[in-house]
Write an enzyme that holds these catalytic residues in place. Structure first.
Site, PDB file in Angstrom:
ATOM      1  N   ASN A   1       0.820  -1.217   0.000  1.00  0.00           N
ATOM      2  CA  ASN A   1       0.000   0.000   0.000  1.00  0.00           C
ATOM      3  C   ASN A   1       0.854   1.267   0.000  1.00  0.00           C
ATOM      4  OD1 ASN A   1      -2.596  -0.979  -0.165  1.00  0.00           O
ATOM      5  ND2 ASN A   1      -2.908  -1.080   2.055  1.00  0.00           N
TER       6      ASN A   1
ATOM      7  N   PHE B   1      -5.414   3.561  10.764  1.00  0.00           N
ATOM      8  CA  PHE B   1      -5.894   2.688   9.700  1.00  0.00           C
ATOM      9  C   PHE B   1      -5.263   3.143   8.393  1.00  0.00           C
ATOM     10  CE2 PHE B   1      -8.866   2.840  13.125  1.00  0.00           C
ATOM     11  CZ  PHE B   1      -9.357   1.550  13.261  1.00  0.00           C
ATOM     12  N   GLU B   2      -4.843   2.178   7.582  1.00  0.00           N
ATOM     13  CA  GLU B   2      -4.026   2.584   6.431  1.00  0.00           C
ATOM     14  C   GLU B   2      -4.790   3.371   5.375  1.00  0.00           C
ATOM     15  OE1 GLU B   2      -2.629  -1.242   4.581  1.00  0.00           O
ATOM     16  OE2 GLU B   2      -3.791  -1.970   6.279  1.00  0.00           O
ATOM     17  N   ASN B   3      -6.104   3.386   5.457  1.00  0.00           N
ATOM     18  CA  ASN B   3      -6.861   4.235   4.530  1.00  0.00           C
ATOM     19  C   ASN B   3      -6.754   5.713   4.913  1.00  0.00           C
ATOM     20  OD1 ASN B   3      -8.439   4.236   6.817  1.00  0.00           O
ATOM     21  ND2 ASN B   3     -10.307   3.560   5.815  1.00  0.00           N
TER      22      ASN B   3
ATOM     23  N   GLY C   1      -1.252  -3.425   3.109  1.00  0.00           N
ATOM     24  CA  GLY C   1      -0.258  -2.680   3.876  1.00  0.00           C
ATOM     25  C   GLY C   1       0.622  -3.575   4.735  1.00  0.00           C
TER      26      GLY C   1
END
Lengths: 293, 318, 318, 293
Positions: free
Chosen positions: C108, D59-61, D171
């Site tokens: 990511n 949170f990776e978002n 991630g």
């Protein structure tokens, strides 16, 4: 709304107004412009209100505007420049757009501009007094153009050292490095237009054609220097030449006040005076003439 | 992160400066350029006679000049130091020209990149800016490097076949001080307007002091998480200081006091003049409330919001 | 930037895809992770039978699997392809295991960095991530480099004395498609909720398609410039598509249709099953309005906002 | 609200509940936690509601939460995880905090975890069928832990190729590379716990002590692997050892279902069962048992 004829003796606008209008005309409709500080803040507004309604203004504090600020601003972060903006970002985001080649034009000021369009707004070496030159005025600020505003004139010089310290680059080095072209505004004098600047704050054409590519700059370079006497342009050799002289200014005057033998054609054009539309836009905006008187 | 879990963060400006800005600190101030300059915090640093500070910022609109004039600074790492509306800053000029104040010249972009590198936890970030300039010469923050990906560049101009780049070294300040519109008592902060280099300066620093126009409930902050620019877990102290950014503007709270910037320029041309100025506006008051009283009700009212302009609603419901 | 000055940008989704997503394009989709996935645009790409696309994204929650199943994709550059709630994506598995669909595995962070490098106009960005992993091995986006500043690192752990870094190569997609809550007819867009990699994907791309729940007046957008995530001058087309992100959620407009994700998982285990699914939900309708009709009023109503939760006011006045 | 005695035969909670409670206990109060996908989403909520009210979730978002999401979420971008969040950022910003060493703990899933805590969630080589092992179940998804939820079980395997393609890193590679420590959750079987993973998606201790430093990773490494049978811990040599066995599971069972000779002390502790407070938090949150039944 037609342009008035060019005036020579009895110019009916101030020098500030002429310079702002000249700067505004450097903006083409639809272009993305890095506006910078001081006089160009007004030039952008004037362009938006006249010939370039689709121009987009980027400000290094992070603001993007597609409409002109609704009232006079002294800095790019003044509340009227935030209200109604298209986007408020951070500096890295707008600088990223600049670095990625998304910006057509950037405006700059400087204390010194040289033959190859390199800009100094960091430090000037002084070796004794230069006859008849009020140096403190010339270097009052790094962006330089503010020297045209009477309120900003430094009346009490205090330079005893071997150098004069100016405010520094701000975003000027970045804009000069990364915009597709840049335009600089400054006072016209020998001292402010030396053959070579002593410190390159903002890279122009370095030592001539090919220099930018050699040092790794991705694009760009100087497009014009709008001074208090003339507009200088830059040739394929990277060197400045006389593009036009302001109404009432002679070519001889310009050459005598430039720190190197400035290239000039036989027949030099006159800088167009502001049209009535432009003057109206300037005066409606800078009502008290803070920037343009 | 576990240390100090139960320590209340909301402090007076004097406690916050006393605790988190010791002599010799490197301090970021003025992140949001000409908006929301933390003058209240800067003046407290002057009152507490801090020495040996390294002042870090993009441009500084008058505050660095004041702190330099007060003798707080030993070094400046910045892109521009002056008075944006008026030009030069006299203390800065004087101390550099005559007293050898150490200046590391950056450009706006590269000072932002240096802080962003620290914020991102990498030793450097690459840029095409300042190549060929003297800004980068003999400057510890710059090194020339080549891209390890020949033939590919992220730039979009066809002429950019170059592989040369500047690496800009990470800059990790001891403390970042920011002024915002509102924060809760944990330091979760809302800000709107231009951000300048605030986002990276907050993440880069070892400690963060948030000065807010208003302390609000956590519910106000949590009602609009996209308006949050600083999460509380990065914040060491949060201070309530109404008018704490005066004379710089705070969008939605008060406008810029242009006259004050002009007056400062006129009134601080010599060290003696500056000292008199500082005696009046800084040392002559004990805190921001005193400063505001000195400004006077009339001037404060004149600076206030004349026409409100509220953001269109945003619904976080589901 | 001057080109196309007078071309209206507001298009139907079919015109936008026809004009800006030719065969062979590299396309970023699903920037905001599991929120606001541009299914309406993705389905139109499937209906128009695009071929040879490179799909780029961080994670893809079901949309890539659909486009892969429809034969649109030749290559995937992503960190994760599946169905977040349910697990594997069958088309993706099948095409990779049996038909040699080309996959470039990223994480990511590194897919975000690759886009950010392009957004910033630099050939690469450095990171400490993925060192020692197989993600970086034989991957054109990675090169191992050393910091030119020995002894200084931006990281804060005392153990990080290392100088090794990964350079992540800039990735400049042909088109980025994003779904947002609202935009004006020039493409200036407001979004709230989690952004994922949207900000950098928009700036990295050669062209941007904005799909919005609502087209609003420019005044609505300009009333809150800090809510603007995309400036119109970067946008090629703006499309109004209510429910255009279904079954993914749009904060403040509709929640996630979890059942739809479960059903997709159950109903698409073989290519034939997927074809039947796509016939019903994609090819069997002509546009998003037809899709919404197929969902039915009842289901749409059930997904709608039950409890509004408006952001606290922010005043831009002065 | 006291802990019930450990149960062996008649365990009064589900395996999912035991694993979620065990994961929640890895979070210390006040820590900054990178939550990741699937089961850990619940573990974070449970920790916040029980012993770690001051934990901060990243949170990776791009979401940062200091309060637990008000209702069950299936993904980190579900509207309840946005509503009332402390901050909604972009991925680069939260990943930057991770890279800068601001994150204490990260949670991961995986299809395979090896002796040195390296994780594979990208691709698994298959060389013929392994007797009695439903491989498709094991690799159903890259994050792996979802295999515990019946709704998610893959009932129609279709693996004829030489490898099985999993969803990929997400991630995970970043979290394993950059967090101060990480915890992985997965099913306990020989196939999912091979001696060495065939592909390192997310770096653990590589080939043993010192490896992370050698390859340039700035910190971190595996802290625990919570499986369906046990909790593995990692020693100074970088290798996994048996930390505790779940109630009702024998050490022999664990050793027989691990793909290498797992280090185990004479006297291995039992994994504490969820307390009634923890069970209540889990059951109030995951009402229908989607994740924990």
């Amino acid at each position: 709304m037609t342009s008035p004829p060019h005036i020579s003796e009895h110019i009916d606008c101030t020098l500030g107004e002429l310079m702002v209008a000249s700067a505004a005309r450097e903006i083409r409709d639809g272009e993305v412009v890095f506006v910078g500080m001081r006089l160009p803040l007004i030039a952008f507004v004037v362009a938006k209100r006249t010939h370039a309604p689709n121009a987009v203004g980027l400000f290094e504090n992070g603001v993007i505007r597609t409409t002109p600020a609704p009232e006079l601003i002294y800095t790019m972060a003044d509340p009227p420049n935030i209200l109604g903006a298209t986007q408020c970002l951070d500096m890295l985001s707008v600088m990223s757009l600049l670095q990625a080649g998304r910006v057509d034009l950037g405006f700059l000021g400087a204390a010194e501009v040289d033959k190859f369009g390199n800009l100094n707004s960091t430090v000037v070496r002084v070796s004794g007094h230069v006859s008849g030159h009020d140096f403190s005025r010339a270097v009052r600020d790094g962006q330089g153009t503010g020297a045209l505003a009477p309120a900003a004139v430094d009346r009490q010089p205090s330079t005893d050292g071997q150098f004069v310290r100016l405010p520094g680059s701000g975003g000027a080095c970045d804009i000069a490095s990364l915009a597709k072209r840049f335009v600089v505004l400054l006072e016209h004098s020998k001292r402010r237009l030396p053959e070579r600047v002593s410190y390159i704050t903002s890279p122009g054409n370095g030592d001539g054609a090919g220099w930018r590519q050699r040092v790794g700059l991705p694009r760009g370079g100087p497009s014009a220097a709008i001074t208090t006497k003339a507009v200088l342009r830059f040739g394929d050799d990277g060197e400045a030449y006389l593009g036009s002289v302001h109404p009432g200014v002679t070519v001889e005057d310009v050459l005598a006040n430039t720190g190197w033998k400035l290239q000039a054609a036989e027949d030099v054009a006159e800088t167009p005076s502001p049209s009535s539309t432009e003057l109206q836009a300037i005066r409606e905006y800078d009502k008290e003439g803070f920037w343009t008187k | 992160m576990v240390d100090g879990l139960l320590m209340p963060k909301q402090l007076s400006v004097s406690d916050a400066i006393a605790r988190f800005v010791p002599d010799g600190s490197s301090v970021v101030l003025g992140c949001q350029m000409e908006q929301m300059i933390p003058f209240a915090a800067g003046h407290e640093i002057m009152r507490q006679k801090r020495r040996g500070l390294t002042l870090i910022g993009p441009i500084s609109d008058m505050l660095f000049d004041q702190m330099i004039g007060a003798g707080c600074a030993e070094r400046v790492i910045a892109a521009w130091v002056g008075n944006v509306m008026m030009g030069s800053a006299y203390n800065f000029r004087r101390k550099v020209e005559q007293e050898g104040l150490q200046v590391t010249d950056m450009s706006n972009f590269t000072v932002a990149l240096a802080l962003q590198a620290a914020a991102m936890g990498v030793p450097f970030l690459p840029t095409l800016s300042a190549l060929g300039s003297d800004v980068a010469k003999d400057n510890e923050f710059f090194a020339e490097i080549e891209s390890p990906f020949p033939g590919s560049d992220g730039a979009r101009s066809p002429s950019s076949a170059t592989k040369k780049l500047h690496a800009v070294k990470a800059l990790r300040p001891d403390v970042t001080i920011v002024h915002v519109q509102r924060a809760d008592c944990d330091g979760n902060a809302h800000c709107w307007g231009n951000f300048g280099i605030m986002l990276e300066a907050v993440k880069a620093a070892k400690c963060v002091i948030v000065v807010a126009e208003e302390i609000v409930t956590p519910e106000v902050i949590a009602s609009d998480p996209n308006r949050t620019v600083i999460p509380g877990f990065l914040v060491s102290a949060v201070v309530e200081a109404p008018l704490g950014a005066h004379p710089s503007p705070v969008q939605g709270y008060y406008k810029r006091d242009d006259a004050y910037f002009r007056q400062y320029h006129e009134q601080t041309k010599t060290q003696a003049d500056f000292d008199a100025w500082a005696q009046r506006w800084v040392h002559g008051v004990t805190d921001r409330a005193g400063y505001v009283a000195l400004l006077g009700e009339c001037r404060v009212k004149e600076l206030g919001v004349k026409r409100h302009a509220y953001a269109a609603p945003a619904d976080y419901g589901y």
